[in-house]
Design a protein around this motif. Structure first.
Motif, PDB file in Angstrom:
ATOM      1  N   GLY A  49       4.240  -4.892   3.592  1.00 44.43           N
ATOM      2  CA  GLY A  49       3.343  -5.931   4.063  1.00 44.43           C
ATOM      3  C   GLY A  49       3.111  -5.924   5.560  1.00 44.43           C
ATOM      4  N   ILE A  50       3.333  -4.792   6.197  1.00 40.65           N
ATOM      5  CA  ILE A  50       3.150  -4.684   7.648  1.00 40.65           C
ATOM      6  C   ILE A  50       1.782  -4.094   7.985  1.00 40.65           C
ATOM      7  N   VAL A  51       1.342  -3.156   7.146  1.00 40.32           N
ATOM      8  CA  VAL A  51       0.078  -2.455   7.363  1.00 40.32           C
ATOM      9  C   VAL A  51      -0.793  -2.643   6.134  1.00 40.32           C
ATOM     10  N   THR A  52      -2.096  -2.681   6.322  1.00 43.32           N
ATOM     11  CA  THR A  52      -3.018  -2.719   5.189  1.00 43.32           C
ATOM     12  C   THR A  52      -3.997  -1.564   5.286  1.00 43.32           C
ATOM     13  N   GLN A  53      -4.350  -1.008   4.114  1.00 44.30           N
ATOM     14  CA  GLN A  53      -5.325   0.072   4.091  1.00 44.30           C
ATOM     15  C   GLN A  53      -6.721  -0.517   3.878  1.00 44.30           C
ATOM     16  N   LEU A  54      -7.663  -0.084   4.690  1.00 40.59           N
ATOM     17  CA  LEU A  54      -9.029  -0.578   4.671  1.00 40.59           C
ATOM     18  C   LEU A  54      -9.954   0.488   4.101  1.00 40.59           C
TER      19      LEU A  54
ATOM     20  N   LYS B   1     -10.147   4.779   4.232  1.00 41.81           N
ATOM     21  CA  LYS B   1      -8.762   5.218   4.473  1.00 41.81           C
ATOM     22  C   LYS B   1      -8.341   4.949   5.919  1.00 41.81           C
ATOM     23  N   CYS B   2      -8.787   3.791   6.413  1.00 37.90           N
ATOM     24  CA  CYS B   2      -8.345   3.335   7.722  1.00 37.90           C
ATOM     25  C   CYS B   2      -7.179   2.352   7.562  1.00 37.90           C
ATOM     26  N   TYR B   3      -6.408   2.207   8.592  1.00 35.62           N
ATOM     27  CA  TYR B   3      -5.240   1.344   8.549  1.00 35.62           C
ATOM     28  C   TYR B   3      -5.252   0.381   9.736  1.00 35.62           C
ATOM     29  N   SER B   4      -4.711  -0.807   9.479  1.00 33.70           N
ATOM     30  CA  SER B   4      -4.541  -1.770  10.559  1.00 33.70           C
ATOM     31  C   SER B   4      -3.314  -2.614  10.276  1.00 33.70           C
ATOM     32  N   LEU B   5      -2.788  -3.264  11.291  1.00 37.87           N
ATOM     33  CA  LEU B   5      -1.683  -4.195  11.099  1.00 37.87           C
ATOM     34  C   LEU B   5      -2.184  -5.442  10.394  1.00 37.87           C
ATOM     35  N   ILE B   6      -1.332  -6.026   9.568  1.00 35.28           N
ATOM     36  CA  ILE B   6      -1.688  -7.271   8.883  1.00 35.28           C
ATOM     37  C   ILE B   6      -1.512  -8.446   9.854  1.00 35.28           C
TER      38      ILE B   6
END
Length: 370
Positions: free
Chosen positions: A357-362, A365-370
């Motif tokens: 639950g620290i990172v989410t995939q957008l 296939k991009c990633y960001s912090l939650i």
């Protein structure tokens, strides 16, 4: 019998949802099987429809076969496979339900095993407490050495909490959906669906890709969830909802129905409390209540071994988090360039951070912090 013809006719029978039902297997037996049904004369089919109380369905077999040809192209495009009720890998518990689908579509792995099966269902508007309870129960089962198949519907709330916990614990997840397997609904759960397949799980449906999506589809799929399972656990539900229909369907199949109780004033648990009060469901406070209901044999205690943490904390995790904090949303190639972490290792670390639950995939296939 030509195998290609057999596959084509199986697909064709799903074009008419009502006929894709074991209740009408006598009709096909009279024809010598589903392929025989498409080889019978028009006169005989009209007579058989009348004998089987199907006068409200127009037998348009040539049209169904034509649509099935297009469906096969979509199946190949989206890597969808097919399984008939007589096949050895058809879900063994579902096979014995009177209204089981004659044909299922699936993606992933569909095994002909006798593994333990539990369905976990509940409201789409689940509370954090409800989702935590699901996670705790699955964690306890895993800690005790049980590796059941966990079946649910990939919906918001309790369903996705169960699937996500399976991914975290390495349990096999099976998701039954109410639409064709060319898509995932809700779309935000596409990543979870892909991870279920990557981890050896299954996506299942009785609907071809050409089937329109109706609200009734999701109620119809509930009988598959119930039929595949030894027990159905209602984790959190008001009096009205899909989870309650699944529980009652499970009862009709003589399956174990289980429910987690809640406070009387909590509307999200009124359904669970009612199932318990009406002696439909056994009360579940902890994993021991589930094991007592399903009567699974205890797993022998093994000698203690030091566990290996494949996802141990590392400086690379901190580097990823710091990079996303500073640079914002990034795809995996950009993260590789910024962190210099090998792409394979980066993928593993991103999966770990996502499950925590620290990172989410957008999208993309991009990633960001939650």
């Amino acid at each position: 019998m030509n195998n290609n013809n057999s596959i084509l006719t199986r697909v064709a029978i799903t074009i008419t949802p009502r006929l894709n039902n074991a209740l009408y297997s006598p009709l096909f037996q009279q024809c010598g099987g589903i392929t025989g049904f498409f080889q019978e004369s028009d006169a005989n089919i009209k007579l058989l429809f009348k004998e089987n109380n199907l006068t409200n369905i127009q037998p348009e077999r040539s049209l169904w076969l034509q649509q099935a040809e297009e469906e096969l192209k979509n199946m190949e495009k989206h890597h969808i496979q097919i399984c008939g009720i007589e096949d050895p890998n058809y879900p063994h518990l579902l096979k014995h339900c009177a209204d089981a689908p004659l044909v299922l579509f699936y993606k992933g792995t569909l095994k002909a095993d006798e593994s333990k099966n539990i369905a976990i269902v509940g409201t789409r508007k689940a509370t954090e407490l409800g989702k935590t309870r699901v996670g705790n129960i699955l964690q306890q089962l895993a800690d005790m050495g049980y590796r059941p198949n966990i079946i649910s519907g990939l919906a918001y709330g309790i369903d996705i909490a169960a699937h996500s916990t399976c991914l975290r614990l390495g349990l096999r997840a099976q998701a039954v959906v109410g639409h064709g397997l060319h898509m995932v609904y809700p779309a935000s759960h596409k990543n979870i669906a892909e991870k279920i397949l990557a981890q050896g799980g299954t996506l299942l449906s009785e609907f071809p890709t050409c089937a329109p999506i109706h609200p009734t589809n999701f109620l119809q799929r509930n009988r598959i969830v119930a039929g595949m399972s030894e027990a159905v656990l209602v984790a959190e539900s008001p009096v009205k909802g899909g989870a309650m229909s699944t529980a009652r369907q499970a009862l009709s199949y003589s399956r174990n129905v289980l429910a987690i109780p809640g406070r009387p004033e909590d509307s999200n648990y009124t359904g669970c409390n009612m199932l318990i009060k009406q002696n439909i469901a056994a009360l579940v406070e902890n994993v021991s209540d589930i094991l007592e209901a399903v009567n699974w044999e205890p797993i022998p205690t093994r000698p203690h071994q030091t566990s290996i943490d494949f996802f141990s904390a590392s400086n690379d995790e901190d580097l990823i988090k710091q990079t996303l904090t500073n640079a914002g949303e990034q795809n995996i190639d950009q993260l590789h360039q910024l962190t210099r972490i090998p792409v394979h290792d980066l993928s593993v670390l991103l999966l770990k951070l996502e499950l925590e639950g620290i990172v989410t995939q957008l999208p993309g296939k991009c990633y960001s912090l939650i």
